[in-house]
Design a protein around this motif. Structure first.
Motif, PDB file in Angstrom:
ATOM      1  N   PRO A 142      -4.274  -6.300  -5.122  1.00 41.17           N
ATOM      2  CA  PRO A 142      -4.566  -4.978  -5.678  1.00 41.17           C
ATOM      3  C   PRO A 142      -3.893  -3.847  -4.906  1.00 41.17           C
ATOM      4  CG  PRO A 142      -6.557  -6.310  -5.628  1.00 41.17           C
ATOM      5  CD  PRO A 142      -5.516  -7.073  -4.868  1.00 41.17           C
ATOM      6  N   THR A 143      -3.855  -3.939  -3.573  1.00 40.00           N
ATOM      7  CA  THR A 143      -3.217  -2.899  -2.769  1.00 40.00           C
ATOM      8  C   THR A 143      -1.707  -2.924  -2.966  1.00 40.00           C
ATOM      9  OG1 THR A 143      -4.998  -3.168  -1.155  1.00 40.00           O
ATOM     10  CG2 THR A 143      -3.095  -1.873  -0.472  1.00 40.00           C
ATOM     11  N   GLN A 144      -1.140  -4.127  -3.091  1.00 31.03           N
ATOM     12  CA  GLN A 144       0.293  -4.243  -3.390  1.00 31.03           C
ATOM     13  C   GLN A 144       0.651  -3.524  -4.680  1.00 31.03           C
ATOM     14  OE1 GLN A 144       0.584  -8.719  -3.006  1.00 31.03           O
ATOM     15  NE2 GLN A 144       2.612  -8.170  -2.238  1.00 31.03           N
ATOM     16  N   LEU A 145      -0.195  -3.688  -5.694  1.00 33.87           N
ATOM     17  CA  LEU A 145       0.081  -3.085  -6.995  1.00 33.87           C
ATOM     18  C   LEU A 145      -0.011  -1.566  -6.942  1.00 33.87           C
ATOM     19  CD1 LEU A 145      -1.877  -5.609  -9.236  1.00 33.87           C
ATOM     20  CD2 LEU A 145       0.603  -5.269  -9.222  1.00 33.87           C
ATOM     21  N   VAL A 146      -0.923  -1.057  -6.124  1.00 38.33           N
ATOM     22  CA  VAL A 146      -1.095   0.391  -6.001  1.00 38.33           C
ATOM     23  C   VAL A 146      -0.004   1.009  -5.135  1.00 38.33           C
ATOM     24  CG1 VAL A 146      -2.632   2.205  -5.143  1.00 38.33           C
ATOM     25  CG2 VAL A 146      -3.582   0.259  -6.375  1.00 38.33           C
ATOM     26  N   LYS A 147       0.464   0.265  -4.123  1.00 40.71           N
ATOM     27  CA  LYS A 147       1.456   0.789  -3.170  1.00 40.71           C
ATOM     28  C   LYS A 147       2.657  -0.154  -3.071  1.00 40.71           C
ATOM     29  CE  LYS A 147      -2.049   3.061  -0.295  1.00 40.71           C
ATOM     30  NZ  LYS A 147      -2.612   3.191   1.072  1.00 40.71           N
ATOM     31  N   PRO A 148       3.396  -0.315  -4.151  1.00 42.37           N
ATOM     32  CA  PRO A 148       4.476  -1.314  -4.158  1.00 42.37           C
ATOM     33  C   PRO A 148       5.630  -0.999  -3.213  1.00 42.37           C
ATOM     34  CG  PRO A 148       4.598   0.078  -6.110  1.00 42.37           C
ATOM     35  CD  PRO A 148       3.310   0.410  -5.436  1.00 42.37           C
ATOM     36  N   LEU A 149       5.831   0.251  -2.884  1.00 39.15           N
ATOM     37  CA  LEU A 149       6.975   0.645  -2.048  1.00 39.15           C
ATOM     38  C   LEU A 149       6.580   0.984  -0.615  1.00 39.15           C
ATOM     39  CD1 LEU A 149       8.940   2.868  -4.600  1.00 39.15           C
ATOM     40  CD2 LEU A 149       9.219   0.419  -4.119  1.00 39.15           C
ATOM     41  N   GLU A 150       5.326   0.875  -0.288  1.00 42.73           N
ATOM     42  CA  GLU A 150       4.898   1.263   1.058  1.00 42.73           C
ATOM     43  C   GLU A 150       5.455   0.303   2.104  1.00 42.73           C
ATOM     44  OE1 GLU A 150       1.213   3.399   1.917  1.00 42.73           O
ATOM     45  OE2 GLU A 150       0.561   1.522   2.847  1.00 42.73           O
ATOM     46  N   ARG A 151       5.909   0.858   3.212  1.00 44.16           N
ATOM     47  CA  ARG A 151       6.456   0.072   4.314  1.00 44.16           C
ATOM     48  C   ARG A 151       5.904   0.597   5.634  1.00 44.16           C
ATOM     49  NH1 ARG A 151       7.206  -2.426   0.522  1.00 44.16           N
ATOM     50  NH2 ARG A 151       9.147  -3.355  -0.293  1.00 44.16           N
ATOM     51  N   ASN A 152       5.746  -0.300   6.575  1.00 45.15           N
ATOM     52  CA  ASN A 152       5.315   0.073   7.919  1.00 45.15           C
ATOM     53  C   ASN A 152       6.557   0.285   8.767  1.00 45.15           C
ATOM     54  OD1 ASN A 152       3.629   0.594  10.067  1.00 45.15           O
ATOM     55  ND2 ASN A 152       3.456  -1.544  10.662  1.00 45.15           N
ATOM     56  N   SER A 153       6.774   1.513   9.216  1.00 44.57           N
ATOM     57  CA  SER A 153       8.008   1.873   9.903  1.00 44.57           C
ATOM     58  C   SER A 153       7.847   1.799  11.407  1.00 44.57           C
ATOM     59  CB  SER A 153       8.415   3.295   9.494  1.00 44.57           C
ATOM     60  OG  SER A 153       9.471   3.765  10.294  1.00 44.57           O
ATOM     61  N   ARG A 154       8.979   1.570  12.091  1.00 41.48           N
ATOM     62  CA  ARG A 154       8.958   1.618  13.553  1.00 41.48           C
ATOM     63  C   ARG A 154       9.242   3.017  14.062  1.00 41.48           C
ATOM     64  NH1 ARG A 154      14.028   1.719  16.014  1.00 41.48           N
ATOM     65  NH2 ARG A 154      15.805   1.241  14.673  1.00 41.48           N
ATOM     66  N   LYS A 155       9.563   3.923  13.141  1.00 40.62           N
ATOM     67  CA  LYS A 155       9.911   5.282  13.552  1.00 40.62           C
ATOM     68  C   LYS A 155       8.652   6.067  13.941  1.00 40.62           C
ATOM     69  CE  LYS A 155      14.031   5.544  10.645  1.00 40.62           C
ATOM     70  NZ  LYS A 155      14.706   6.258   9.544  1.00 40.62           N
ATOM     71  N   VAL A 156       8.759   6.842  14.978  1.00 45.11           N
ATOM     72  CA  VAL A 156       7.680   7.719  15.399  1.00 45.11           C
ATOM     73  C   VAL A 156       8.011   9.134  14.946  1.00 45.11           C
ATOM     74  CG1 VAL A 156       6.394   8.643  17.340  1.00 45.11           C
ATOM     75  CG2 VAL A 156       7.163   6.271  17.378  1.00 45.11           C
ATOM     76  N   TYR A 157       7.247   9.669  14.017  1.00 47.99           N
ATOM     77  CA  TYR A 157       7.511  10.992  13.477  1.00 47.99           C
ATOM     78  C   TYR A 157       6.788  12.057  14.300  1.00 47.99           C
ATOM     79  CZ  TYR A 157       9.060   8.334   9.425  1.00 47.99           C
ATOM     80  OH  TYR A 157       9.698   7.454   8.605  1.00 47.99           O
ATOM     81  N   LEU A 158       7.467  13.131  14.575  1.00 52.73           N
ATOM     82  CA  LEU A 158       6.878  14.210  15.352  1.00 52.73           C
ATOM     83  C   LEU A 158       6.099  15.173  14.476  1.00 52.73           C
ATOM     84  CD1 LEU A 158       9.820  14.997  17.788  1.00 52.73           C
ATOM     85  CD2 LEU A 158       7.825  13.552  18.185  1.00 52.73           C
ATOM     86  N   SER A 159       6.437  15.255  13.204  1.00 50.30           N
ATOM     87  CA  SER A 159       5.736  16.153  12.296  1.00 50.30           C
ATOM     88  C   SER A 159       4.284  15.701  12.129  1.00 50.30           C
ATOM     89  CB  SER A 159       6.419  16.166  10.930  1.00 50.30           C
ATOM     90  OG  SER A 159       5.608  16.836   9.991  1.00 50.30           O
ATOM     91  N   ILE A 160       3.365  16.646  12.182  1.00 54.22           N
ATOM     92  CA  ILE A 160       1.951  16.290  12.033  1.00 54.22           C
ATOM     93  C   ILE A 160       1.635  15.874  10.596  1.00 54.22           C
ATOM     94  CG2 ILE A 160       1.189  17.805  13.906  1.00 54.22           C
ATOM     95  CD1 ILE A 160       0.330  19.830  11.783  1.00 54.22           C
TER      96      ILE A 160
END
Length: 282
Positions: A91-109
């Motif tokens: 179910p979560t895959q279907l809702v968020k098909p393009l979501e990825r866990n990134s190694r990048k650390v974003y500075l923007s809050i």
């Protein structure tokens, strides 16, 4: 997991999984080395340290942590995480098909920090969803409980085999006074499985987990159970008695748990017997 004398120079897990995971600085992650570090250092299941793993470089016990508990507990399991394609249910895959866990650390809050550079002990009494794809464990300690269950082809439930093992393992580790660590290391996961196929496999499990998880949360193993095998046999009896009422497949699963222990003891007989390493009592 077999390790030779040159394990520090090798990265077996990453070689097997293809693309090498990297931390935010771009350095390649040696997953095998991190798993071994996790297993060779103590855990803190009985009192949570708010500065992550106090045995890691750059961390320590915070003010207020009891000195009497700073020796920690034996670590039985090291559970790592994924970069790129996350380990989601259908179910979560279907809702968020393009979501990825990134190694990048974003500075923007406004954007999340997705790479967590930390190791944490899962507290006693807390279950967790164990993924078997980035996992290491002390075979001599918890090996008899690492049974991934009767699931998959020909069974009414799938994609819960590692979850089942994780619930059993955590209950037994809590009873024996051992620790389970999670977070680092990360591995790179690039294959997104088909959510519609997954939904067919998970359908019953999505409902049954609402019965299974409260069951495991309520389990209290007898004090007389002082080995993993004894704990596991007792757990099998309780699965038969309690979860067998949910669906007959749990009765078959309980039988499989007993058969697993019988096979374990037969195949490991030369070393003599049951896994009853030192328990930690509160």
């Amino acid at each position: 997991m077999l390790v030779d004398r040159d394990w520090k120079k090798k990265n077996v897990i990453n070689e097997l999984t293809g693309k090498v995971a990297k931390d935010p600085s771009g350095k390649e992650i040696n997953a095998l080395e991190q798993h071994i570090k996790n297993l060779l250092s103590p855990s803190t299941p009985h009192f949570f340290n708010t500065l992550y793993d106090p045995y890691s470089d750059g961390a320590d016990f915070v003010r207020g942590y009891p000195f009497s508990m700073r020796e920690g507990a034996i670590t039985a399991v090291s559970h790592g995480l994924w970069l790129n394609v996350p380990d989601y249910d259908a179910p979560t895959q279907l809702v968020k098909p393009l979501e990825r866990n990134s190694r990048k650390v974003y500075l923007s809050i406004q954007l999340p920090i997705l790479y967590v550079d930390a190791v944490m002990t899962i507290p006693k009494g807390t279950l967790f969803p164990m993924c078997g794809m980035n996992l290491a464990f002390d075979r001599e300690l918890i090996g008899p409980a690492m049974y991934f269950g009767l699931m998959g082809d020909g069974q009414p439930i799938g994609r819960y085999d590692d979850m089942w093992a994780g619930w059993c393992v955590k209950v037994i580790c809590d009873h024996m006074g051992w620790g389970v660590k999670t977070c680092l290391p990360y591995i790179w996961h690039s294959k997104a499985s088909n959510p519609f196929v997954n939904l067919r496999k998970e359908y019953n499990g999505i409902f049954w987990q609402e019965e299974a998880i409260p069951f495991f949360q309520s389990v209290t193993l007898p004090k007389e159970c002082d080995s993993v095998q004894q704990c596991y046999i007792e757990l099998a009896k309780l699965v038969n008695e309690k979860l067998g009422k949910v669906d007959p497949c749990f009765i078959k699963l309980a039988d499989g748990m007993v058969t697993w222990i019988e096979a374990w003891e037969e195949l490991n007989a030369p070393k003599g017997t049951e896994t009853n390493a030192p328990r930690v009592t509160e």
